[in-house]
Design an enzyme around this catalytic site. Structure first.
Site, mmCIF file in Angstrom:
data_model
loop_
_atom_site.group_PDB
_atom_site.id
_atom_site.type_symbol
_atom_site.label_atom_id
_atom_site.label_comp_id
_atom_site.label_asym_id
_atom_site.label_seq_id
_atom_site.Cartn_x
_atom_site.Cartn_y
_atom_site.Cartn_z
ATOM 1 N N SER A 5 0.847 -1.194 0.000
ATOM 2 C CA SER A 5 0.000 0.000 0.000
ATOM 3 C C SER A 5 0.881 1.243 0.000
ATOM 4 O O SER A 5 1.603 1.507 0.968
ATOM 5 C CB SER A 5 -0.898 0.030 1.241
ATOM 6 O OG SER A 5 -1.366 1.356 1.449
ATOM 7 N N HIS A 30 -1.262 -1.381 -4.287
ATOM 8 C CA HIS A 30 -2.535 -1.022 -3.656
ATOM 9 C C HIS A 30 -2.563 0.493 -3.433
ATOM 10 O O HIS A 30 -1.681 1.039 -2.765
ATOM 11 C CB HIS A 30 -2.627 -1.781 -2.328
ATOM 12 C CG HIS A 30 -3.902 -1.641 -1.591
ATOM 13 N ND1 HIS A 30 -5.024 -2.417 -1.858
ATOM 14 C CD2 HIS A 30 -4.265 -0.818 -0.570
ATOM 15 C CE1 HIS A 30 -6.003 -2.086 -1.033
ATOM 16 N NE2 HIS A 30 -5.578 -1.108 -0.234
ATOM 17 N N HIS A 63 -8.306 1.178 -4.009
ATOM 18 C CA HIS A 63 -9.207 0.930 -2.878
ATOM 19 C C HIS A 63 -9.924 2.240 -2.572
ATOM 20 O O HIS A 63 -9.326 3.158 -2.001
ATOM 21 C CB HIS A 63 -8.372 0.438 -1.685
ATOM 22 C CG HIS A 63 -9.155 0.152 -0.455
ATOM 23 N ND1 HIS A 63 -8.565 -0.089 0.765
ATOM 24 C CD2 HIS A 63 -10.495 0.058 -0.228
ATOM 25 C CE1 HIS A 63 -9.500 -0.314 1.672
ATOM 26 N NE2 HIS A 63 -10.671 -0.220 1.106
ATOM 27 N N MET A 134 -11.470 -5.867 5.736
ATOM 28 C CA MET A 134 -10.681 -4.875 6.489
ATOM 29 C C MET A 134 -10.381 -5.441 7.872
ATOM 30 O O MET A 134 -11.287 -5.902 8.572
ATOM 31 C CB MET A 134 -11.449 -3.553 6.655
ATOM 32 C CG MET A 134 -11.619 -2.715 5.396
ATOM 33 S SD MET A 134 -10.103 -2.227 4.534
ATOM 34 C CE MET A 134 -9.099 -1.518 5.849
ATOM 35 N N GLY A 141 -2.748 4.326 7.864
ATOM 36 C CA GLY A 141 -1.814 3.214 7.855
ATOM 37 C C GLY A 141 -1.263 3.005 9.254
ATOM 38 O O GLY A 141 -1.442 3.847 10.137
ATOM 39 N N ASP A 172 -6.568 -6.409 4.643
ATOM 40 C CA ASP A 172 -6.015 -5.049 4.616
ATOM 41 C C ASP A 172 -6.084 -4.415 5.996
ATOM 42 O O ASP A 172 -7.165 -4.178 6.535
ATOM 43 C CB ASP A 172 -6.829 -4.208 3.611
ATOM 44 C CG ASP A 172 -6.230 -2.823 3.373
ATOM 45 O OD1 ASP A 172 -5.177 -2.516 3.957
ATOM 46 O OD2 ASP A 172 -6.836 -2.052 2.602
HETATM 47 C C1 DX5 Z 1 -6.380 1.540 5.757
HETATM 48 C C2 DX5 Z 1 -5.899 1.322 4.320
HETATM 49 C C3 DX5 Z 1 -4.816 0.297 4.295
HETATM 50 C C4 DX5 Z 1 -3.635 0.703 5.119
HETATM 51 C C5 DX5 Z 1 -2.644 -0.405 5.236
HETATM 52 O O1 DX5 Z 1 -7.028 2.704 5.860
HETATM 53 O O2 DX5 Z 1 -6.958 0.836 3.524
HETATM 54 O O3 DX5 Z 1 -4.474 -0.110 2.988
HETATM 55 O O4 DX5 Z 1 -3.024 1.856 4.694
HETATM 56 O O5 DX5 Z 1 -1.578 0.041 5.999
HETATM 57 P P1 DX5 Z 1 -0.869 -0.852 7.120
HETATM 58 O O6 DX5 Z 1 -0.408 -2.097 6.418
HETATM 59 O O7 DX5 Z 1 0.228 0.011 7.591
HETATM 60 O O8 DX5 Z 1 -1.907 -1.171 8.162
HETATM 61 ZN ZN ZN Z 2 -6.449 -0.279 1.508
#
Ligand code: DX5
Ligand code: ZN
Length: 217
Positions: A5, A30, A63, A134, A141, A172
């Site tokens: 991502s 992503h 996404h 999710m 993140g 995710d």
């Molecule tokens: C959450 C996003 C994810 C996220 C993943 O809001 O959809 O894609 O950024 O980040 P990590 O892997 O750091 O949890």
């Molecule tokens: Zn995402």
């Protein structure tokens, strides 16, 4: 499959970092799109996909964490997106949106948040390419994997096997070296990772390789 991502990337060196994760074996990129309404944060729009398109041949999956995904499809298609993931929370009847995405010749993914009953996705599994579970509440993140997600993934795996085994199960949120094997065992086969890739100690390539090795095991 590992889907870094780019939300966690260094945007001053985005192209370079995407090339790096691609070279390390990432399977797709992503792209987390946030509108400040569906989630309490803003991120990026189609201009980022446009910038990355010449940089990589990997699929760019978008996404859409937005209230009104339909408004943005055309712009992302023009920019070079390959797949769209839209949220069940904003689509009381997701079928028209699924058909619209399909009509654009793109892959269709449906996502749902940690507080959505897993069964809600069941009627659509036959007609999608990817179900995104999710494992954090979307918006940022670097959040921690919600432990109850494992059971939800197991349930989703049962439903997918029953209706459409070819449908990918993407996970995710909070996926890292400590959680990825659990998610894999529960049935996920596509792993989004932001911080665990782009903030990995050895750099993004090492992050991808470590996660991929753990999935293989
Ligand atoms: C959450 C996003 C994810 C996220 C993943 O809001 O959809 O894609 O950024 O980040 P990590 O892997 O750091 O949890
Ligand atoms: Zn995402």
């Amino acid at each position: 499959m590992i889907a870094p991502s780019i939300l966690s990337a260094d945007f001053s060196r985005l192209g370079e970092q995407v090339r790096e994760v691609a070279g390390a074996g990432a399977d797709r990129i992503h792209v987390d799109v946030m509108d400040g309404h569906f989630v309490p944060n803003l991120s990026m729009g189609s201009i980022v996909v446009k910038g990355l398109r010449p940089v990589t041949t990997l699929p760019l999956e978008v996404h859409l964490m937005v209230e009104d995904p339909g408004r943005f499809l055309d712009g992302f298609v023009k920019a070079g997106s390959d797949a769209f993931i839209v949220h069940l929370e904003v689509l009381p009847d997701p079928r028209p949106m699924m058909e619209q995405i399909r009509g654009l010749g793109k892959k269709v993914g449906l996502a749902f948040n940690p507080d959505m009953p897993v069964e809600k996705i069941e009627p659509y599994l036959r007609d999608i390419d990817l179900a995104l579970c999710m494992t954090v509440f979307p918006g940022f993140g670097g959040q921690a994997y919600i432990p109850e997600s494992t059971e939800r993934l197991q349930k989703l795996r049962e439903l997918v096997d029953k209706h459409n085994p070819a449908c990918e199960i993407e996970v995710d949120g909070g996926i890292n070296a400590a959680t990825i094997a659990t998610a894999a065992r529960a049935g996920a086969n596509v792993f989004v990772a932001g911080n665990a890739v782009f903030l990995a100690d050895g750099g993004p390539a090492a992050g991808v390789k470590e996660l991929a090795a753990l999935v293989k095991k």
